[in-house]
Design an enzyme around this catalytic site. Structure first.
Site, PDB file in Angstrom:
ATOM      1  CD  GLU A   4      -9.366  -6.782  -2.804  1.00  0.00           C
ATOM      2  OE1 GLU A   4     -10.017  -6.685  -3.844  1.00  0.00           O
ATOM      3  OE2 GLU A   4      -9.573  -6.082  -1.788  1.00  0.00           O
ATOM      4  CB  VAL A  14      -7.177  -1.438   1.184  1.00  0.00           C
ATOM      5  CG1 VAL A  14      -8.065  -0.704   2.175  1.00  0.00           C
ATOM      6  CG2 VAL A  14      -6.406  -0.435   0.330  1.00  0.00           C
ATOM      7  CG  ASP A  35      -0.623   0.525   7.079  1.00  0.00           C
ATOM      8  OD1 ASP A  35      -0.002   0.025   6.125  1.00  0.00           O
ATOM      9  OD2 ASP A  35      -1.706   0.069   7.502  1.00  0.00           O
ATOM     10  CB  ILE A  95     -11.883  -6.977   3.958  1.00  0.00           C
ATOM     11  CG1 ILE A  95     -11.885  -7.308   5.448  1.00  0.00           C
ATOM     12  CG2 ILE A  95     -13.256  -6.495   3.499  1.00  0.00           C
ATOM     13  CD1 ILE A  95     -12.176  -6.105   6.341  1.00  0.00           C
ATOM     14  N   GLY A 119      -1.814  -9.988   8.881  1.00  0.00           N
ATOM     15  CA  GLY A 119      -1.393 -11.343   9.240  1.00  0.00           C
ATOM     16  C   GLY A 119      -1.172 -12.199   8.003  1.00  0.00           C
ATOM     17  CE  LYS A 128       0.594  -1.968   4.012  1.00  0.00           C
ATOM     18  NZ  LYS A 128       0.139  -2.950   4.963  1.00  0.00           N
ATOM     19  CE  LYS A 176      -3.432  -1.207   5.327  1.00  0.00           C
ATOM     20  NZ  LYS A 176      -3.405  -1.754   6.701  1.00  0.00           N
TER      21      LYS A 176
END
Ligand code: NDP
Ligand code: HSE
Length: 439
Positions: free
Chosen positions: A129, A132, A201, A136, A309, A105, A205
């Protein structure tokens, strides 16, 4: 069956997760996609580094150029991070006409337009993908699922590390430093973790989400950003008494500006905010992220999942790999572009112009007349106080005084607080958080 060959640069937290989960679920993916996905090479910095999941030694190299220059590799996955060597790697892969998948990002935020132009020039595609909200699929949703919508508001808990720290401080009274060390141990935090703690960060995003939602590329320098260092247990407790929870929010919304003459635009900001404890976002705890998206057609929607993670992030990377593989299966014709500029004019509104509500805590001398002095400064600035709390039982030279403030422009609030801070009856720097009703 059609086969797509993968090369990966980076085999750390996320990279080893991607390798592991493709080993586990590669056959399932192949069955679903009609394409077999096979790793050919994985570049790392040093062979012997400890990795959350092992990577087959025969696939490994310490020369990233072997990945980029291998003519048999169709898709390059960049999982190194940062805007230095990673940028060189991504540009080199795109220049070779290879599709690139990245979770980076920081790089997309800082260099998006340059990378998109490079991809266009070589006819390659670029997927991000995992950049961010970890696992999800928020980028896919904004670009594809919500293609028919205009977005009046997006509120995101987009940094897992900060949400993990704030949650443990609130629920366990845990110490900031100790919880940060835990977040690092789990592989959630960036290197250095200041990128998380100071809000950068989340800024990267939030800028990516704002750009996709509003169709103009948002320069990250335009995003007002505050991190979580100013959040203390005492403010969490007072917020709770008032019916609020403090969360680090990425905010993208059609702005409420100072006057009818102000030009319309989009607020794009990152800051810790008080949100109603009854709102579903207030229950998003630990490393979980959530994104609340309000579209004019779909209405209110909520996305929830692990924001960081090795496993959740691998899920998002592999979804991009799947899209890339389908493009290649279909003759290299990309179904979606990395970014489509579609706004005729777009503007990020400066925070000073935006109207917010506020929670303010002062440490004041405990004697009569103090509140009147503070209220006089707010009154002169046409800032209304909606409630006042001065809790009983505080001992010492100064006592906390908490004010909730009605809608007021950020510039006026900033100036009033600077004046109040100079009053001899006010000790220390006033603490201020914005209040987001999420309405
Ligand atoms: P790590 O630090 O765990 O892994 C980085 C990897 O890059 C390591 O394998 C390292 O090699 C390798 N590397 C570094 N320099 C080079 C080089 N010159 N040549 C080849 N390999 C190199 O980072 P993460 O996996 O946590 O993050 C990777 C990316 O994913 C970042 O952009 C991050 O922001 C993003 N991300 C991370 C998430 C997370 O939860 N961790 C979630 C979402 C996105 P070696 O192993 O030998 O040291
Ligand atoms: N450091 C990031 C976080 C990783 O904590 O959210 C996921 O992008």
């Amino acid at each position: 069956m059609h086969q797509v060959n993968l090369g990966m640069i980076g085999g750390g937290t996320v990279g080893s997760g991607v390798f592991h989960h493709l080993q586990q679920n590669g056959d399932l993916m192949a069955a679903r996609l009609g394409v077999k996905l096979a790793f050919r090479k994985i570049a790392v910095k040093a062979f012997e580094e400890p990795r959350p999941y092992p990577i087959t030694r025969s696939l490994m190299t310490t020369d990233w150029q072997e990945v980029v220059n291998d003519p048999q590799i169709h898709v390059v996955i960049e999982l190194v991070g940062g805007t230095g060597i990673a940028k060189t790697m991504v540009l080199a892969a795109l220049a070779q006409g290879k599709t690139v998948v990245t979770a980076n990002k920081a790089l997309i935020s800082a260099c998006g337009p340059e990378l998109f132009a490079a991809a266009k020039k070589s006819g390659a595609n670029l997927y991000f993908e995992a950049s961010v909200c970890g696992g999800i699929p928020i980028i896919k949703s904004l670009r594809e699922g919500f293609v028919a919508n205009q977005f009046s508001a997006i509120y995101g808990i987009v940094n897992g590390t900060c949400n993990y720290i704030l949650t443990r401080m609130k629920l366990e009274g845990a110490d900031f430093g100790a919880v940060l060390a835990d977040a690092q141990k789990h592989g959630y935090a960036e290197t250095p973790p200041d990128l998380d703690i100071d809000g950068h960060d989340a800024q990267h995003k939030t800028g990516i989400l704002a750009s996709l939602a509003h169709g103009f590329w948002v320069d990250h320098h335009q995003i007002h950003t505050e991190g979580i260092r100013s959040v203390s247990k005492i403010d969490m407790q007072f917020a709770q008494q008032l019916g609020y929870t403090i969360k680090l929010l990425g905010i993208v919304k059609q702005s409420k500006v100072q006057s009818p003459k102000s030009k319309a635009g989009v607020q794009v900001s990152v800051y810790p905010a008080l949100i109603p404890s009854a709102h579903v976002l207030a229950s998003v705890n630990g490393v979980f992220n959530a994104c609340f998206v309000r579209g004019d057609v779909v209405g209110d929607t909520l996305f929830y999942g692990r924001g960081a993670g090795k496993d959740a992030t691998a899920s998002a990377v592999l979804s991009d790999v799947a899209d890339a593989a389908l493009d290649l299966k279909n003759g290299g014709k990309a179904r979606v572009q990395p970014f489509v500029a579609h706004a005729k004019a777009g503007r990020v509104v400066a925070l000073d112009e935006i109207i917010s509500q506020y929670y303010v805590r002062f440490d004041v001398v405990d004697k009569p007349g103090v509140l009147a002095k503070i209220a006089a400064i707010f009154g002169a600035a046409k800032i209304g106080i909606s409630s006042v709390i001065q809790p009983e039982g505080h001992e010492g030279e100064s006592v906390p005084l908490i004010l909730m403030i009605h809608d007021a422009p950020n510039a006026a609030m900033r100036k009033a607080l600077a004046k109040i801070a100079k009053l001899p009856v006010v000790k220390g720097k006033p603490v201020m958080f914005r209040v987001e009703s999420l309405q």
